[in-house]
Design a protein around this motif. Structure first.
Motif, PDB file in Angstrom:
ATOM      1  N   ASP A  40      31.732  46.720  66.527  1.00 29.43           N
ATOM      2  CA  ASP A  40      32.924  47.540  66.307  1.00 29.43           C
ATOM      3  C   ASP A  40      34.038  46.612  65.832  1.00 29.43           C
ATOM      4  N   LYS A  41      34.338  46.657  64.538  1.00 34.22           N
ATOM      5  CA  LYS A  41      35.334  45.746  63.948  1.00 34.22           C
ATOM      6  C   LYS A  41      36.392  46.551  63.206  1.00 34.22           C
ATOM      7  N   THR A  42      37.635  46.101  63.297  1.00 33.79           N
ATOM      8  CA  THR A  42      38.742  46.696  62.559  1.00 33.79           C
ATOM      9  C   THR A  42      39.391  45.610  61.712  1.00 33.79           C
ATOM     10  N   PHE A  43      39.611  45.927  60.446  1.00 30.55           N
ATOM     11  CA  PHE A  43      40.233  45.002  59.507  1.00 30.55           C
ATOM     12  C   PHE A  43      41.513  45.638  58.984  1.00 30.55           C
ATOM     13  N   SER A  44      42.571  44.858  58.827  1.00 27.32           N
ATOM     14  CA  SER A  44      43.847  45.344  58.313  1.00 27.32           C
ATOM     15  C   SER A  44      44.339  44.447  57.194  1.00 27.32           C
ATOM     16  N   TRP A  45      45.050  45.036  56.262  1.00 20.86           N
ATOM     17  CA  TRP A  45      45.729  44.277  55.228  1.00 20.86           C
ATOM     18  C   TRP A  45      46.921  45.079  54.746  1.00 20.86           C
ATOM     19  N   TYR A  46      47.869  44.399  54.123  1.00 16.98           N
ATOM     20  CA  TYR A  46      49.126  45.002  53.701  1.00 16.98           C
ATOM     21  C   TYR A  46      49.299  44.877  52.196  1.00 16.98           C
ATOM     22  N   ALA A  47      50.078  45.803  51.651  1.00 17.24           N
ATOM     23  CA  ALA A  47      50.379  45.782  50.222  1.00 17.24           C
ATOM     24  C   ALA A  47      51.820  46.211  50.008  1.00 17.24           C
ATOM     25  N   LEU A  48      52.396  45.733  48.936  1.00 23.24           N
ATOM     26  CA  LEU A  48      53.724  46.140  48.510  1.00 23.24           C
ATOM     27  C   LEU A  48      53.519  47.147  47.375  1.00 23.24           C
ATOM     28  N   ASP A  49      53.826  48.415  47.634  1.00 21.28           N
ATOM     29  CA  ASP A  49      53.604  49.478  46.655  1.00 21.28           C
ATOM     30  C   ASP A  49      54.927  50.056  46.203  1.00 21.28           C
ATOM     31  N   ILE A  50      55.163  49.992  44.913  1.00 23.57           N
ATOM     32  CA  ILE A  50      56.358  50.575  44.318  1.00 23.57           C
ATOM     33  C   ILE A  50      55.884  51.548  43.244  1.00 23.57           C
ATOM     34  N   GLY A  88      51.244  48.202  42.595  1.00 22.45           N
ATOM     35  CA  GLY A  88      50.967  47.697  43.929  1.00 22.45           C
ATOM     36  C   GLY A  88      50.492  46.260  43.907  1.00 22.45           C
ATOM     37  N   ILE A  89      50.950  45.473  44.877  1.00 23.45           N
ATOM     38  CA  ILE A  89      50.554  44.074  45.007  1.00 23.45           C
ATOM     39  C   ILE A  89      50.061  43.870  46.441  1.00 23.45           C
ATOM     40  N   HIS A  90      48.816  43.420  46.599  1.00 26.12           N
ATOM     41  CA  HIS A  90      48.292  43.148  47.933  1.00 26.12           C
ATOM     42  C   HIS A  90      48.850  41.840  48.446  1.00 26.12           C
ATOM     43  N   MET A  91      49.369  41.870  49.674  1.00 23.51           N
ATOM     44  CA  MET A  91      49.917  40.670  50.289  1.00 23.51           C
ATOM     45  C   MET A  91      48.805  39.791  50.865  1.00 23.51           C
ATOM     46  N   THR A  92      47.718  40.414  51.299  1.00 23.37           N
ATOM     47  CA  THR A  92      46.542  39.688  51.769  1.00 23.37           C
ATOM     48  C   THR A  92      45.315  40.278  51.082  1.00 23.37           C
ATOM     49  N   GLU A  93      44.255  39.535  51.033  1.00 22.59           N
ATOM     50  CA  GLU A  93      43.032  39.972  50.355  1.00 22.59           C
ATOM     51  C   GLU A  93      42.330  41.052  51.171  1.00 22.59           C
ATOM     52  N   PRO A  94      41.998  42.199  50.573  1.00 27.98           N
ATOM     53  CA  PRO A  94      41.253  43.231  51.305  1.00 27.98           C
ATOM     54  C   PRO A  94      39.859  42.722  51.673  1.00 27.98           C
ATOM     55  N   ALA A 128      48.818  53.827  55.858  1.00 31.80           N
ATOM     56  CA  ALA A 128      50.124  54.246  56.347  1.00 31.80           C
ATOM     57  C   ALA A 128      51.198  53.607  55.473  1.00 31.80           C
ATOM     58  N   VAL A 129      52.145  54.421  55.039  1.00 32.45           N
ATOM     59  CA  VAL A 129      53.198  53.949  54.138  1.00 32.45           C
ATOM     60  C   VAL A 129      54.509  53.879  54.910  1.00 32.45           C
ATOM     61  N   PHE A 130      55.138  52.723  54.889  1.00 34.23           N
ATOM     62  CA  PHE A 130      56.437  52.508  55.505  1.00 34.23           C
ATOM     63  C   PHE A 130      57.385  52.020  54.413  1.00 34.23           C
ATOM     64  N   GLY A 131      58.011  52.933  53.712  1.00 32.96           N
ATOM     65  CA  GLY A 131      58.858  52.559  52.577  1.00 32.96           C
ATOM     66  C   GLY A 131      57.996  51.945  51.490  1.00 32.96           C
ATOM     67  N   PRO A 132      58.322  50.746  51.019  1.00 37.01           N
ATOM     68  CA  PRO A 132      57.505  50.128  49.970  1.00 37.01           C
ATOM     69  C   PRO A 132      56.287  49.363  50.512  1.00 37.01           C
ATOM     70  N   ILE A 133      56.167  49.224  51.841  1.00 36.35           N
ATOM     71  CA  ILE A 133      55.061  48.484  52.443  1.00 36.35           C
ATOM     72  C   ILE A 133      53.974  49.479  52.860  1.00 36.35           C
ATOM     73  N   THR A 134      52.736  49.193  52.496  1.00 36.51           N
ATOM     74  CA  THR A 134      51.601  50.031  52.870  1.00 36.51           C
ATOM     75  C   THR A 134      50.644  49.213  53.721  1.00 36.51           C
ATOM     76  N   ARG A 135      50.250  49.773  54.866  1.00 31.13           N
ATOM     77  CA  ARG A 135      49.276  49.115  55.738  1.00 31.13           C
ATOM     78  C   ARG A 135      47.947  49.843  55.609  1.00 31.13           C
TER      79      ARG A 135
END
Length: 124
Positions: free
Chosen positions: A46-56, A60-66, A94-101
């Motif tokens: 059971d594994k969960t992976f997260s990454w963030y992106a800057l979406d305008i 969109g630009i990924h801040m970390t590699e998916p 989940a979208v928080f303004g320009p940041i997407t998780r």
């Protein structure tokens, strides 16, 4: 002028207070074809992976590699298994303004084939 400022402040407040979220789920039998092949279940992964992106808007630009590209191979390598069966997954955005998780969760049974099976496959 006051109406314009109130309208702008309402829009900005709505933008930051409300966040959008979407998700999907899925099932798969296994990540490798294993018809009529005996195997031994080692454990449940059971594994969960997260990454963030800057979406305008549409840019969109990924801040970390998916980590989804080589996910199955990486899990089998870490846990020293041969295949994953009974795969259940969900992903969430989940979208928080320009940041997407982005979050991706994978739950599966890790299996190992008997030694005779892996030796036969390597000889072919």
């Amino acid at each position: 002028m006051k109406k314009f400022i109130v309208l702008i402040l309402t829009f900005v407040t709505y933008l930051f207070v409300s966040n959008c979220a979407s998700s999907s789920v899925g099932l798969a039998t296994s990540n490798k074809p294993i018809p009529n092949t005996p195997y031994e279940t080692i454990k449940t992964v059971d594994k969960t992976f997260s990454w963030y992106a800057l979406d305008i808007v549409i840019f969109g630009i990924h801040m970390t590699e998916p980590p989804v590209a080589d996910l199955y191979e990486r899990i089998m390598e870490e846990e020293s298994g041969d295949a994953l069966v009974n795969i259940r997954y969900w992903n969430e955005k989940a979208v928080f303004g320009p940041i997407t998780r982005y979050r991706f969760n994978l739950k599966a049974d890790l299996v190992k084939f008997p030694n005779s099976q892996t030796q036969t496959k390597s000889k072919r």
